[in-house]
Design a protein around this motif. Sequence first.
Motif, mmCIF file in Angstrom:
data_model
loop_
_atom_site.group_PDB
_atom_site.id
_atom_site.type_symbol
_atom_site.label_atom_id
_atom_site.label_comp_id
_atom_site.label_asym_id
_atom_site.label_seq_id
_atom_site.Cartn_x
_atom_site.Cartn_y
_atom_site.Cartn_z
ATOM 1 N N LEU A 157 0.814 -1.287 -0.059
ATOM 2 C CA LEU A 157 0.104 -0.130 -0.295
ATOM 3 C C LEU A 157 0.798 1.101 0.145
ATOM 4 N N GLY A 158 2.026 1.264 0.645
ATOM 5 C CA GLY A 158 2.996 2.354 0.718
ATOM 6 C C GLY A 158 3.799 2.613 -0.518
ATOM 7 N N ALA A 159 3.661 1.823 -1.628
ATOM 8 C CA ALA A 159 4.392 1.718 -2.850
ATOM 9 C C ALA A 159 5.858 1.435 -2.501
ATOM 10 N N VAL A 160 6.067 0.633 -1.578
ATOM 11 C CA VAL A 160 7.589 0.321 -1.124
ATOM 12 C C VAL A 160 8.049 -0.893 -2.075
ATOM 13 N N ILE A 161 6.990 -2.026 -2.135
ATOM 14 C CA ILE A 161 7.057 -3.056 -2.990
ATOM 15 C C ILE A 161 5.777 -3.179 -3.757
ATOM 16 N N GLU A 162 6.079 -3.846 -4.968
ATOM 17 C CA GLU A 162 4.758 -3.990 -5.894
ATOM 18 C C GLU A 162 3.847 -5.325 -5.561
ATOM 19 N N PRO A 163 2.608 -5.210 -5.607
ATOM 20 C CA PRO A 163 1.828 -6.295 -5.396
ATOM 21 C C PRO A 163 1.958 -7.279 -6.714
ATOM 22 N N THR A 164 1.252 -8.443 -6.844
ATOM 23 C CA THR A 164 1.343 -9.147 -7.947
ATOM 24 C C THR A 164 0.250 -8.846 -8.829
ATOM 25 N N ALA A 165 -0.866 -8.487 -7.851
ATOM 26 C CA ALA A 165 -2.165 -8.374 -8.892
ATOM 27 C C ALA A 165 -3.152 -7.679 -7.703
ATOM 28 N N GLY A 166 -4.024 -7.193 -8.429
ATOM 29 C CA GLY A 166 -5.084 -6.297 -7.505
ATOM 30 C C GLY A 166 -5.404 -4.898 -7.747
ATOM 31 N N ARG A 167 -5.945 -4.256 -6.894
ATOM 32 C CA ARG A 167 -6.259 -2.768 -7.191
ATOM 33 C C ARG A 167 -6.231 -1.999 -5.919
ATOM 34 N N MET A 168 -5.480 -0.945 -5.962
ATOM 35 C CA MET A 168 -5.413 -0.122 -4.514
ATOM 36 C C MET A 168 -5.565 1.326 -4.987
ATOM 37 N N THR A 169 -6.390 2.200 -4.304
ATOM 38 C CA THR A 169 -6.829 3.445 -4.424
ATOM 39 C C THR A 169 -6.564 4.057 -3.068
ATOM 40 N N LEU A 170 -6.054 5.714 -3.633
ATOM 41 C CA LEU A 170 -5.658 6.514 -2.556
ATOM 42 C C LEU A 170 -6.650 7.717 -2.932
ATOM 43 N N GLY A 171 -7.626 7.922 -2.047
ATOM 44 C CA GLY A 171 -8.449 9.097 -2.434
ATOM 45 C C GLY A 171 -9.300 8.778 -3.760
ATOM 46 N N ASP A 172 -8.979 9.768 -4.716
ATOM 47 C CA ASP A 172 -9.649 9.393 -6.014
ATOM 48 C C ASP A 172 -8.500 9.024 -6.808
ATOM 49 N N GLU A 173 -7.384 8.514 -6.686
ATOM 50 C CA GLU A 173 -6.464 8.242 -7.420
ATOM 51 C C GLU A 173 -6.005 6.794 -7.629
#
Length: 254
Positions: free
Chosen positions: A76-92
Amino acid sequence: MPGKEPSAVRVAAPGRPGWKSTRKDESMSLIEIRDVHKWYGEFHVLKGISERVEKGEVLVICGPSGSGKSTLLKCLGAVIEPTAGRMTLGDEVIYADGWKVRDLRALRRDKIGFVFQAPYLIPFLDVTDNVAMLAGVANGESRAKALELLTALDVQHRARAMPSQLSGGEQQRVAIARGLVNRPPVILADEPTAPLDSERAMAVIRILNDMARKFETAIIVVTHDEKIIPTFKRIYHIRDGVTHEEAGEGREFE
């Protein structure tokens, strides 16, 4: 591979159906994680995690060592990359089966406050400068904001000390002040109270809740510190890469 995206927070274990959110205003969500997976080679560490954190809300993710809680926080903190899925912060949307943000360093700097288990203080800066450097305002104002947080965390008397002169607990409180000083919309805290006694741990929890309430910050705390878990109203338990949510007590220490 991940299945269909859920419409709200759900228990994201294989074979279990999702459930629809009863929250009326989903536009208030500041953090949204949908069906996030993380593989390390043959090891499936996160197995379809879904969570939602609203503005002004604090939740805790707890579980034993190796359960995937720190991996989730780093994704979630963009320190490592997930393999799949979706993450949103605010409207981004920041991740959808691949990063959607061009400058991850700017994302981490401007939108996310980190409190790590290890302090990571800069050894050649004193305590005040370690905190003030991330305030994002003019030098005088940044130092004032730093001292305000250091006072709230009961470490103002070490304001001119160098990191090597601090105890482990003092270093952690300074690191917490640094993570909060620029008032980011999202705070991710990894074991923020582990080296602290109950009184000082409670001070940290109060500050996080004050930040959430006053500035509509969304906060996720990862911990296995049993002394603070009862203070949260929303608790996610994670084990073997899957989560389930329960209502917490939301009480203070006695």
